[in-house]
Write an enzyme that holds these catalytic residues in place. Structure first.
Site, PDB file in Angstrom:
ATOM      1  N   ASP A   1      59.322   3.799 -43.121  1.00 52.82           N
ATOM      2  CA  ASP A   1      59.008   2.711 -44.045  1.00 52.82           C
ATOM      3  C   ASP A   1      57.514   2.742 -44.377  1.00 52.82           C
ATOM      4  OD1 ASP A   1      58.473   0.263 -45.215  1.00 52.82           O
ATOM      5  OD2 ASP A   1      59.587  -0.900 -43.733  1.00 52.82           O
ATOM      6  N   ILE A   2      57.199   2.844 -45.642  1.00 51.31           N
ATOM      7  CA  ILE A   2      55.782   2.983 -46.034  1.00 51.31           C
ATOM      8  C   ILE A   2      54.972   1.730 -45.703  1.00 51.31           C
ATOM      9  CG2 ILE A   2      55.903   2.156 -48.448  1.00 51.31           C
ATOM     10  CD1 ILE A   2      54.193   4.691 -49.148  1.00 51.31           C
TER      11      ILE A   2
ATOM     12  N   ASN B   1      57.662  -0.955 -61.397  1.00 50.76           N
ATOM     13  CA  ASN B   1      58.143  -0.825 -62.780  1.00 50.76           C
ATOM     14  C   ASN B   1      57.063  -1.405 -63.692  1.00 50.76           C
ATOM     15  OD1 ASN B   1      58.751  -3.744 -63.333  1.00 50.76           O
ATOM     16  ND2 ASN B   1      60.133  -3.405 -61.611  1.00 50.76           N
TER      17      ASN B   1
ATOM     18  N   ASP C   1      59.385  -1.044 -53.815  1.00 53.21           N
ATOM     19  CA  ASP C   1      58.638  -2.125 -54.471  1.00 53.21           C
ATOM     20  C   ASP C   1      58.937  -3.466 -53.773  1.00 53.21           C
ATOM     21  OD1 ASP C   1      57.111  -3.419 -56.369  1.00 53.21           O
ATOM     22  OD2 ASP C   1      58.523  -3.164 -58.023  1.00 53.21           O
TER      23      ASP C   1
ATOM     24  N   SER D   1      60.195   7.550 -58.155  1.00 53.18           N
ATOM     25  CA  SER D   1      61.276   7.788 -59.137  1.00 53.18           C
ATOM     26  C   SER D   1      62.577   8.344 -58.549  1.00 53.18           C
ATOM     27  CB  SER D   1      60.835   8.724 -60.283  1.00 53.18           C
ATOM     28  OG  SER D   1      60.013   8.039 -61.194  1.00 53.18           O
ATOM     29  N   THR D   2      62.618   8.619 -57.247  1.00 52.38           N
ATOM     30  CA  THR D   2      63.831   9.286 -56.723  1.00 52.38           C
ATOM     31  C   THR D   2      64.895   8.315 -56.223  1.00 52.38           C
ATOM     32  OG1 THR D   2      63.003   9.543 -54.452  1.00 52.38           O
ATOM     33  CG2 THR D   2      62.472  11.302 -56.020  1.00 52.38           C
ATOM     34  N   GLY D   3      64.666   7.013 -56.429  1.00 54.36           N
ATOM     35  CA  GLY D   3      65.680   6.015 -56.057  1.00 54.36           C
ATOM     36  C   GLY D   3      66.387   5.531 -57.304  1.00 54.36           C
TER      37      GLY D   3
END
Ligand code: AR6
Length: 170
Positions: A8-9, A22, A32, A119-121
């Protein structure tokens, strides 16, 4: 130096953590949502001020805010492209999201920065293609910059982690 981390970042220790936001900058799901939840309302308030003064954030661009309650000093919010099949400048916009985040981090004196797999989610960018673009963009940037000592790729899902392991040869 490039490093691979899994998890988890919001728990990552780095001067800057990057958010896959976004264009509205008003929060959302995925990473996000996790960043806004963990960081608290101060991040959203600053995002709203940015939108009020400069407007929304187009894909490929990046803005910086406080990190609120997170251990980082700042959060950089960048907007990756939505994948539409690859003919709509998606590759360039994804590379720009990484490069513009790195530039902003350096401008704010960061020594370390952590990226999620932008973008990969929800945005559905093919994972391996995104990883190659991310790694290339970071390597290119580090050729010209000597102030960043560590760039972390934080992989939340197993598939991304395996792809980065292979591509980074770690
Ligand atoms: N830490 C690190 N990585 C994470 C975490 C986390 N806590 N949670 C998810 N990921 P996504 P996008 C990974 O969908 O594709 C939002 O609603 C996840 O496994 O968060 O750029 C925004 O508001 C995936 O690999 O971002 C936008 O509307 C990666 O983060 C939209 O989603 C990106 O997945 C942006 O879509």
């Amino acid at each position: 130096m490039l490093k691979l981390i899994s998890g988890d970042i919001t728990r990552t220790r780095a001067d800057v953590i990057v958010n896959a936001a976004n264009s509205s900058l008003l929060g959302g799901g995925g990473v996000d949502g996790a960043i806004h939840r963990a960081g608290g309302g101060a991040i959203l308030r600053e995002c709203m001020e940015i939108v009020a003064s400069r407007g929304s954030c187009p894909p490929g661009e990046a803005v910086i805010t406080t990190a609120g309650k997170l251990p980082a000093k700042h959060v950089i919010h960048t907007v990756g492209p939505v994948w539409h099949g690859g003919m709509y400048n998606e590759d360039k916009l994804l590379a720009d999201a990484y490069t513009n985040s790195l530039k902003l981090a350096v401008k704010y004196g960061a020594g370390t920065i952590a990226f999620p797999n932008i973008s990969t989610g929800v945005y559905n960018f093919p994972k391996e293609r995104a990883a190659r673009i991310a790694i290339t963009a970071v390597r290119e940037f580090l050729k010209t910059d000597k102030s960043l000592t560590e760039v972390l790729f934080v992989c939340f899902d197993r598939e991304n982690h395996q792809i980065y392991e292979r591509l980074l040869n770690v």
